[in-house]
Motif scaffolding. Structure first.
Motif, PDB file in Angstrom:
ATOM      1  N   ILE A 220       0.852  -1.197   0.000  1.00 38.56           N
ATOM      2  CA  ILE A 220       0.000   0.000   0.000  1.00 38.56           C
ATOM      3  C   ILE A 220       0.885   1.243   0.000  1.00 38.56           C
ATOM      4  O   ILE A 220       1.739   1.406   0.876  1.00 38.56           O
TER       5      ILE A 220
ATOM      6  N   TYR B 173      -5.643   3.494  -2.055  1.00 38.89           N
ATOM      7  CA  TYR B 173      -5.487   2.037  -2.054  1.00 38.89           C
ATOM      8  C   TYR B 173      -5.848   1.466  -0.681  1.00 38.89           C
ATOM      9  O   TYR B 173      -6.464   0.401  -0.583  1.00 38.89           O
ATOM     10  N   LEU B 174      -5.452   2.166   0.366  1.00 44.15           N
ATOM     11  CA  LEU B 174      -5.814   1.737   1.712  1.00 44.15           C
ATOM     12  C   LEU B 174      -7.330   1.748   1.881  1.00 44.15           C
ATOM     13  O   LEU B 174      -7.914   0.780   2.397  1.00 44.15           O
TER      14      LEU B 174
END
Length: 316
Positions: free
Chosen positions: A269, A274-275
């Motif tokens: 990540i 994206y997290l």
């Protein structure tokens, strides 16, 4: 964020493990230098946001550039809230040879000391061999030193990062290595062969390569001609996922977590988005039987070889 036990280690980890290579060094598609990476302030914010969201398991390595340093700085006052996993430096020299016993022990101990210093801690929750093959897994000195480090309180659990099912099986059967980090994804499910054995032996499994360097996302389109069959297979997963109201990355992550033997799914990540996307995939009901049954692996799993594709220039 749900948690699971890491085998018989007594360590509880979040189902999502934060992979730290991308914040530490240039890695992955489109990342060619440090200018393409998160700056320190952004990386620290990302790590702290992940922890606040319930991600407690963090994977790094001595070989991952600034990754250990960033994690140490981010969690300086919250060490008790995280489980830190790091990997020893590579043990073979430039010729591929393992050094003599005394030099080997020195290399391992100095690597661990460097990791502890960078992370700002006096122990690791998990210490792994990096790129372990069967010779390394069975080496008397390596096994002894890792066990000594555990007895000395420098690591709560010891294990290995493996590549082939044969390496994973050797590690699991050894009675020495308590955690195995291995590759597993929709396309390549060969490691499935060792899952039952790991459960029987109480070995914790951490799965990496779940998104296959991003190919099991929107990036798995318009691939070069040699990967046409791979792209077609990925398209089948995407169609099935869409028909069930989920995204392809969610399908890939939840497919791995559908296996009760898996303690945590490791994702690299390096962006807040994206997290966020990863967190939205977790904490849901188990995957449906139709989606599990539809996760048919690629018929030639040995062809699923990202390093080879990189060398051939097929991913550029």
């Amino acid at each position: 964020m749900k948690t699971r036990l890491l085998g018989n280690t007594g360590i509880t980890v979040s189902e999502l493990a934060f992979g730290g290579v991308e914040i530490g060094m240039p890695y992955g598609p489109g990342v060619r230098s440090e200018t393409d990476m998160l700056q320190e302030k952004e990386a620290l914010s990302l790590l702290r946001t992940a922890l606040d969201a319930g991600v407690t398991f963090y994977d790094t390595a001595r070989m991952y550039g600034r990754s250990e340093y960033l994690m140490g700085k981010a969690f300086r006052n919250r060490r008790q809230d995280v489980q830190l996993c790091s990997k020893c430096r590579h043990l073979r020299d430039a010729s591929g040879t393992l050094p003599a016993s005394a030099a080997l022990e020195s290399r391992i101990r100095s690597s661990v000391a460097e990791s502890l210093s960078a992370l700002g801690t006096d122990y690791l929750d998990v210490l792994l061999l990096h790129q372990a093959d069967e010779e390394i897994l069975a080496h008397e000195t390596i096994c002894r030193v890792f066990q000594d480090l555990q007895k000395e309180g420098l690591a709560r659990a010891i294990g290995a990062s493996t590549y082939s099912p044969a390496e994973s099986e050797w590690a699991i059967r050894s009675g020495i290595w308590q955690v195995v980090q291995l590759p597993y994804n929709l396309l390549d499910q060969r490691q499935d062969a060792v899952f039952g054995l790991a459960s029987e032996k109480g070995v914790g499994l951490v799965v990496r390569s779940v998104l296959l360097r991003g190919l099991l996302t929107e990036r798995g389109k318009d691939l070069q001609a040699p990967l046409a069959a791979i792209e077609s297979h990925i398209r089948g997963y995407a169609t099935l996922a869409e028909a069930n109201g989920i995204s392809l990355p969610e399908y890939a992550m939840r497919f791995a977590l559908a296996r009760p033997e898996v303690s945590s799914v490791l994702l690299g990540i390096d962006r807040q988005e994206y997290l966020k996307q990863a967190l939205q995939c977790l904490g849901k009901e188990p995957l449906s039987n139709s989606l599990i049954a539809g996760g048919i692996p690629f018929p030639d799993p040995e062809f699923v070889d990202i390093p080879h594709w990189d060398r051939m220039g097929w991913l550029t």
